[in-house]
Write an enzyme that holds these catalytic residues in place. Structure first.
Site, PDB file in Angstrom:
ATOM      1  N   LYS A  50       0.854  -1.176   0.000  1.00  0.00           N
ATOM      2  CA  LYS A  50       0.000   0.000   0.000  1.00  0.00           C
ATOM      3  C   LYS A  50       0.898   1.237   0.000  1.00  0.00           C
ATOM      4  CE  LYS A  50      -3.500   2.665   0.462  1.00  0.00           C
ATOM      5  NZ  LYS A  50      -4.440   2.834  -0.643  1.00  0.00           N
ATOM      6  N   GLY A  77      -8.364   7.330  -0.807  1.00  0.00           N
ATOM      7  CA  GLY A  77      -7.687   8.536  -0.309  1.00  0.00           C
ATOM      8  C   GLY A  77      -6.384   8.229   0.405  1.00  0.00           C
ATOM      9  N   ASN A 133       4.311   6.438  -6.476  1.00  0.00           N
ATOM     10  CA  ASN A 133       2.916   6.670  -6.840  1.00  0.00           C
ATOM     11  C   ASN A 133       2.797   8.154  -7.172  1.00  0.00           C
ATOM     12  OD1 ASN A 133       0.217   7.062  -7.065  1.00  0.00           O
ATOM     13  ND2 ASN A 133      -0.334   6.223  -5.060  1.00  0.00           N
ATOM     14  N   CYS A 136      -1.211  11.086  -6.989  1.00  0.00           N
ATOM     15  CA  CYS A 136      -1.829  11.226  -5.670  1.00  0.00           C
ATOM     16  C   CYS A 136      -2.524  12.572  -5.561  1.00  0.00           C
ATOM     17  CB  CYS A 136      -0.815  11.039  -4.562  1.00  0.00           C
ATOM     18  SG  CYS A 136       0.771  11.792  -4.916  1.00  0.00           S
ATOM     19  N   ILE A 198      -0.781   0.929 -15.470  1.00  0.00           N
ATOM     20  CA  ILE A 198      -1.277   2.251 -15.168  1.00  0.00           C
ATOM     21  C   ILE A 198      -1.938   2.275 -13.783  1.00  0.00           C
ATOM     22  CG2 ILE A 198      -1.753   2.974 -17.555  1.00  0.00           C
ATOM     23  CD1 ILE A 198      -4.652   2.035 -17.176  1.00  0.00           C
ATOM     24  N   THR A 200      -5.371   4.046 -11.691  1.00  0.00           N
ATOM     25  CA  THR A 200      -6.790   4.031 -12.051  1.00  0.00           C
ATOM     26  C   THR A 200      -7.164   5.185 -12.989  1.00  0.00           C
ATOM     27  OG1 THR A 200      -7.229   5.280 -10.042  1.00  0.00           O
ATOM     28  CG2 THR A 200      -7.552   2.910  -9.934  1.00  0.00           C
ATOM     29  N   GLY A 224     -10.150  -2.616 -12.536  1.00  0.00           N
ATOM     30  CA  GLY A 224     -10.796  -3.874 -12.892  1.00  0.00           C
ATOM     31  C   GLY A 224     -10.839  -4.101 -14.396  1.00  0.00           C
ATOM     32  N   GLY A 250      -3.529  -3.075 -14.640  1.00  0.00           N
ATOM     33  CA  GLY A 250      -4.818  -2.559 -15.088  1.00  0.00           C
ATOM     34  C   GLY A 250      -5.754  -3.632 -15.594  1.00  0.00           C
ATOM     35  N   THR A 273      -7.477  -5.364  -8.563  1.00  0.00           N
ATOM     36  CA  THR A 273      -8.886  -5.588  -8.256  1.00  0.00           C
ATOM     37  C   THR A 273      -9.277  -7.059  -8.358  1.00  0.00           C
ATOM     38  OG1 THR A 273      -9.333  -3.367  -9.053  1.00  0.00           O
ATOM     39  CG2 THR A 273     -11.215  -4.842  -8.914  1.00  0.00           C
TER      40      THR A 273
HETATM   41  C1  LIG Z   1      -8.952  -0.274  -3.385  1.00  0.00           C
HETATM   42  C2  LIG Z   1      -7.781   0.201  -4.189  1.00  0.00           C
HETATM   43  C3  LIG Z   1      -6.744   0.891  -3.547  1.00  0.00           C
HETATM   44  C4  LIG Z   1      -5.640   1.327  -4.285  1.00  0.00           C
HETATM   45  N1  LIG Z   1      -4.619   1.970  -3.649  1.00  0.00           N
HETATM   46  C5  LIG Z   1      -3.505   2.309  -4.352  1.00  0.00           C
HETATM   47  C6  LIG Z   1      -2.391   2.882  -3.689  1.00  0.00           C
HETATM   48  O1  LIG Z   1      -2.361   3.062  -2.472  1.00  0.00           O
HETATM   49  N2  LIG Z   1      -1.314   3.228  -4.452  1.00  0.00           N
HETATM   50  C7  LIG Z   1      -1.271   3.029  -5.815  1.00  0.00           C
HETATM   51  O2  LIG Z   1      -0.253   3.339  -6.442  1.00  0.00           O
HETATM   52  N3  LIG Z   1      -2.313   2.458  -6.451  1.00  0.00           N
HETATM   53  C8  LIG Z   1      -3.420   2.095  -5.757  1.00  0.00           C
HETATM   54  N4  LIG Z   1      -4.465   1.500  -6.405  1.00  0.00           N
HETATM   55  C9  LIG Z   1      -4.368   1.300  -7.871  1.00  0.00           C
HETATM   56  C10 LIG Z   1      -3.878  -0.109  -8.205  1.00  0.00           C
HETATM   57  O3  LIG Z   1      -2.585  -0.352  -7.716  1.00  0.00           O
HETATM   58  C11 LIG Z   1      -3.899  -0.333  -9.725  1.00  0.00           C
HETATM   59  O4  LIG Z   1      -3.007   0.579 -10.337  1.00  0.00           O
HETATM   60  C12 LIG Z   1      -5.279  -0.140 -10.332  1.00  0.00           C
HETATM   61  O5  LIG Z   1      -6.283  -0.639  -9.471  1.00  0.00           O
HETATM   62  C13 LIG Z   1      -5.420  -0.824 -11.694  1.00  0.00           C
HETATM   63  O6  LIG Z   1      -5.186  -2.210 -11.587  1.00  0.00           O
HETATM   64  P1  LIG Z   1      -6.363  -3.301 -11.401  1.00  0.00           P
HETATM   65  O7  LIG Z   1      -7.401  -2.972 -12.435  1.00  0.00           O
HETATM   66  O8  LIG Z   1      -5.694  -4.618 -11.625  1.00  0.00           O
HETATM   67  O9  LIG Z   1      -6.872  -3.137 -10.022  1.00  0.00           O
HETATM   68  C14 LIG Z   1      -5.581   1.081  -5.689  1.00  0.00           C
HETATM   69  C15 LIG Z   1      -6.628   0.389  -6.313  1.00  0.00           C
HETATM   70  C16 LIG Z   1      -7.705  -0.060  -5.587  1.00  0.00           C
HETATM   71  C17 LIG Z   1      -8.795  -0.808  -6.293  1.00  0.00           C
END
Ligand SMILES: Cc1cc2nc3c(=O)[nH]c(=O)nc-3n(C[C@H](O)[C@H](O)[C@H](O)COP(=O)(O)O)c2cc1C
Length: 313
Positions: A50, A77, A133, A136, A198, A200, A224, A250, A273
């Site tokens: 995280k 957040g 990251n 932010c 990438i 989100t 997702g 992603g 996700t």
């Molecule tokens: C609940 C949640 C919390 C996330 N927290 C972070 C974070 O703290 N730092 C970060 O760089 N990305 C964070 N992400 C983004 C993910 O690391 C990832 O880049 C993004 O979800 C796309 O990948 P996925 O579709 O496989 O989830 C978070 C995503 C989700 C769903």
């Protein structure tokens, strides 16, 4: 019957060697041990923690998650324990398990990023890499997002590289830009060892009963399977734009999606996700990747990647 051929799933992100190409994405696997024993951290080639900020953060008000037809919106957040607790509790717990994490960090300025990285550089435990990251929006003044500004990406990356020589530095980029290839080049120019792509996409929802977004900050981050084609295009674009390795993120939720990321030029793939839906996914993908290699008569992932990359040019 002959024995199934031995294959290696080992992957390499620049200098970093991984037992396999799957990583847990930041924010989707806690600090690495929360899902144990259902999903042990050793399943992955590496775990991205995280995102850690200089001080602990409580995150945004609830609700912070909403489902969408093919993914989810989150507005967490950057809730996290902060650097001090990470150094005192989380990193030693991972080290005791023999896990060297990719540590994700965020801060409000290049100077703060460097201070955070400097403290991590002095930690006695092993760190596989630092992932910046750079998206932010809740931290920087006026909601600025480093990853939308190549100059800001360059400044932050350079500041961190100056104080963190002990492990590779990865710049995690946002898809919410006109040309992610340009931003990737800025990271490369500043000395990034790899680019993660990438984070989100900006999305939102409206609760028809109230006429408002369910989220206090109105918009949220979409992740997702819905974002997979966007991520694939971003990874391809970045891979064509820089010489440093690309770590794909992603929407990956199947072996096919992982293979497509590798084909587009990724050296490794993060799962996010999809882990919430199916914690058994990483083990299944690894078994299916090994089957795919055997079926093609390949001993490891290299010839497959090379073949796909050649075909995609
Ligand atoms: C609940 C949640 C919390 C996330 N927290 C972070 C974070 O703290 N730092 C970060 O760089 N990305 C964070 N992400 C983004 C993910 O690391 C990832 O880049 C993004 O979800 C796309 O990948 P996925 O579709 O496989 O989830 C978070 C995503 C989700 C769903």
């Amino acid at each position: 019957m002959s024995e199934p051929r031995a294959v290696s799933l080992a992957a390499q992100v620049g200098e970093l060697r991984l037992a396999n190409p799957l990583l847990a994405a930041s924010g989707c696997f806690g600090y690495g041990l929360e899902c144990d024993p259902l999903l042990p951290p050793e399943t992955f080639g590496a775990v991205v923690t995280k995102t850690i900020t200089p001080l602990a953060r409580a995150g945004n008000p609830m609700p912070r998650i909403a489902e969408t037809p093919a993914g989810m919106l989150n507005s967490i957040g950057l809730e996290n324990v902060g650097l001090a607790a990470f150094l005192a509790d989380k990193l030693p717990a991972l080290a005791a398990r023999g896990v060297a994490p990719v540590v994700s960090i965020a801060a409000g300025s290049a100077e703060e990023f460097a201070a955070l990285a400097g403290r991590l550089a002095a930690a006695p435990q092993a760190i596989a890499a630092l992932e910046l990251n750079l998206s932010c929006p809740n931290l920087a003044p006026h909601g600025a997002n480093f990853a939308t500004d190549p100059l800001a990406v360059e400044r932050v990356t350079r500041a961190v590289k100056d104080v963190f020589p002990r492990a590779p530095v990865w710049a995690k980029l946002s898809p919410n830009v006109a040309d992610i290839g340009l931003v990737a080049r800025a990271a490369e120019a500043a000395g990034a060892d790899a680019v993660s792509a990438i984070n989100t996409l900006v999305g939102m929802d409206i609760d028809l009963a109230t006429g408002r977004s369910p989220f206090a900050r109105v918009t949220a981050g979409l992740s997702g399977p819905a974002i997979f084609p966007v991520a694939l295009a971003a990874v391809y674009r970045v891979a064509q734009s820089v010489r440093i390795p690309v770590v794909a993120i992603g929407g990956a939720a199947s072996t096919e999606m992982v293979l497509k990321f590798l084909a587009a030029g990724a050296s490794a793939v993060q799962l996010g996700t999809a882990l919430y839906i199916d914690p058994g996914l990483p083990a299944r993908v690894l078994a299916e990747l090994a089957d795919a290699l055997r079926a093609r008569g390949c001993a490891d992932l290299k010839p497959l990647r090379a073949q796909w990359l050649e075909a995609s040019r």
